[in-house]
Design a protein around this motif. Sequence first.
Motif, PDB file in Angstrom:
ATOM      1  N   GLN A   1       1.214  -1.520  -0.329  1.00 36.98           N
ATOM      2  CA  GLN A   1       0.147  -0.092  -0.008  1.00 36.98           C
ATOM      3  C   GLN A   1       0.664   1.312   0.146  1.00 36.98           C
ATOM      4  OE1 GLN A   1      -2.859   0.112  -0.544  1.00 36.98           O
ATOM      5  NE2 GLN A   1      -3.934  -1.994  -0.636  1.00 36.98           N
ATOM      6  N   VAL A   2       0.336   2.006  -0.552  1.00 38.42           N
ATOM      7  CA  VAL A   2       1.408   3.159  -1.248  1.00 38.42           C
ATOM      8  C   VAL A   2       0.486   5.053  -0.203  1.00 38.42           C
ATOM      9  CG1 VAL A   2       2.189   5.046  -2.832  1.00 38.42           C
ATOM     10  CG2 VAL A   2       2.547   2.562  -3.080  1.00 38.42           C
ATOM     11  N   ASP A   3       1.147   5.701   0.527  1.00 39.55           N
ATOM     12  CA  ASP A   3       0.695   6.290   1.396  1.00 39.55           C
ATOM     13  C   ASP A   3       0.676   7.992   0.945  1.00 39.55           C
ATOM     14  OD1 ASP A   3      -1.345   8.100   2.212  1.00 39.55           O
ATOM     15  OD2 ASP A   3       0.595   8.760   4.376  1.00 39.55           O
ATOM     16  N   VAL A   4      -0.348   7.896  -0.718  1.00 38.71           N
ATOM     17  CA  VAL A   4      -0.571   9.333  -1.363  1.00 38.71           C
ATOM     18  C   VAL A   4      -0.644  10.652  -1.216  1.00 38.71           C
ATOM     19  CG1 VAL A   4      -0.105   7.932  -3.767  1.00 38.71           C
ATOM     20  CG2 VAL A   4      -2.151   8.395  -2.328  1.00 38.71           C
ATOM     21  N   ARG A   5      -0.954  10.546   0.177  1.00 36.52           N
ATOM     22  CA  ARG A   5      -1.650  12.036   1.106  1.00 36.52           C
ATOM     23  C   ARG A   5      -0.589  12.704   1.453  1.00 36.52           C
ATOM     24  NH1 ARG A   5      -3.802   9.389   6.072  1.00 36.52           N
ATOM     25  NH2 ARG A   5      -1.915   8.148   5.903  1.00 36.52           N
ATOM     26  N   MET A   7       2.143  13.286  -0.547  1.00 40.73           N
ATOM     27  CA  MET A   7       2.533  14.235  -2.678  1.00 40.73           C
ATOM     28  C   MET A   7       0.867  14.640  -2.512  1.00 40.73           C
ATOM     29  SD  MET A   7       5.086  13.720  -4.243  1.00 40.73           S
ATOM     30  CE  MET A   7       4.867  13.327  -5.683  1.00 40.73           C
ATOM     31  N   ALA A   8       0.455  13.927  -2.372  1.00 39.57           N
ATOM     32  CA  ALA A   8      -1.511  15.066  -2.520  1.00 39.57           C
ATOM     33  C   ALA A   8      -1.338  16.163  -2.065  1.00 39.57           C
ATOM     34  CB  ALA A   8      -2.851  14.138  -2.468  1.00 39.57           C
ATOM     35  N   ARG A   9      -0.793  16.496  -0.809  1.00 39.94           N
ATOM     36  CA  ARG A   9      -0.436  18.301   0.065  1.00 39.94           C
ATOM     37  C   ARG A   9       0.732  18.621  -1.053  1.00 39.94           C
ATOM     38  NH1 ARG A   9      -0.718  15.176   5.158  1.00 39.94           N
ATOM     39  NH2 ARG A   9       1.834  14.889   4.578  1.00 39.94           N
ATOM     40  N   LEU A  10       1.552  18.215  -1.628  1.00 45.35           N
ATOM     41  CA  LEU A  10       2.603  18.843  -2.156  1.00 45.35           C
ATOM     42  C   LEU A  10       2.202  19.660  -3.601  1.00 45.35           C
ATOM     43  CD1 LEU A  10       5.627  19.735  -2.523  1.00 45.35           C
ATOM     44  CD2 LEU A  10       5.724  17.410  -4.059  1.00 45.35           C
ATOM     45  N   PHE A  11       1.466  18.483  -4.100  1.00 46.97           N
ATOM     46  CA  PHE A  11       0.366  18.850  -5.027  1.00 46.97           C
ATOM     47  C   PHE A  11      -0.480  20.210  -5.090  1.00 46.97           C
ATOM     48  CE2 PHE A  11       2.266  15.049  -7.427  1.00 46.97           C
ATOM     49  CZ  PHE A  11       3.625  15.697  -8.464  1.00 46.97           C
TER      50      PHE A  11
END
Length: 162
Positions: A1-5, A7-11
């Motif tokens: 499982q990859v936590d993309v939170r 990266m989402a905050r960065l974008f």
Amino acid sequence: QVDVRAMARLFGYVDVTDSGFIAAVLSIAFNPFFWNVVARWEHKTRALSRLFGSAHAACYCLGIIILMLNCVRSHCFTEAMKSQPKLEGLDCHWVYYSGLAILAVGSLFVISSFLALGFIGTFLGDYFGILMDAKVTSFPFNVLDNPMYWGSTAVYLGWSLM
């Protein structure tokens, strides 16, 4: 499982649709691609050396073109930085002065690399068949393997923080 939170905050702080951002990314990617393709082409064909009448003249011409492309890249980078959202946590004096210090160290590595290598050594003279008498081992090459690259990276990081 990859936590993309993360990266989402960065974008959330990077507007990838901004034309200035796109121009900066394209110029950052294009410059090394261009000079490596041209230098390898010259190494295989010696076409620029024949066109300019000498390897030195051809190397100086390519070096001037690389410098102009770097001015365009720096301009695009600056405009992109101006148009992007700012991180509030980085808007303080200590971050600004840290960025200034990183920029100064990066500039020291870039400038001292240039002085150690000279114009021809810096701008791909070896691809034109122009070799230095000996490997450069003085500062900053006795501190880092690739001081020009690390210095340039530090300059842009410092500039970004500022």
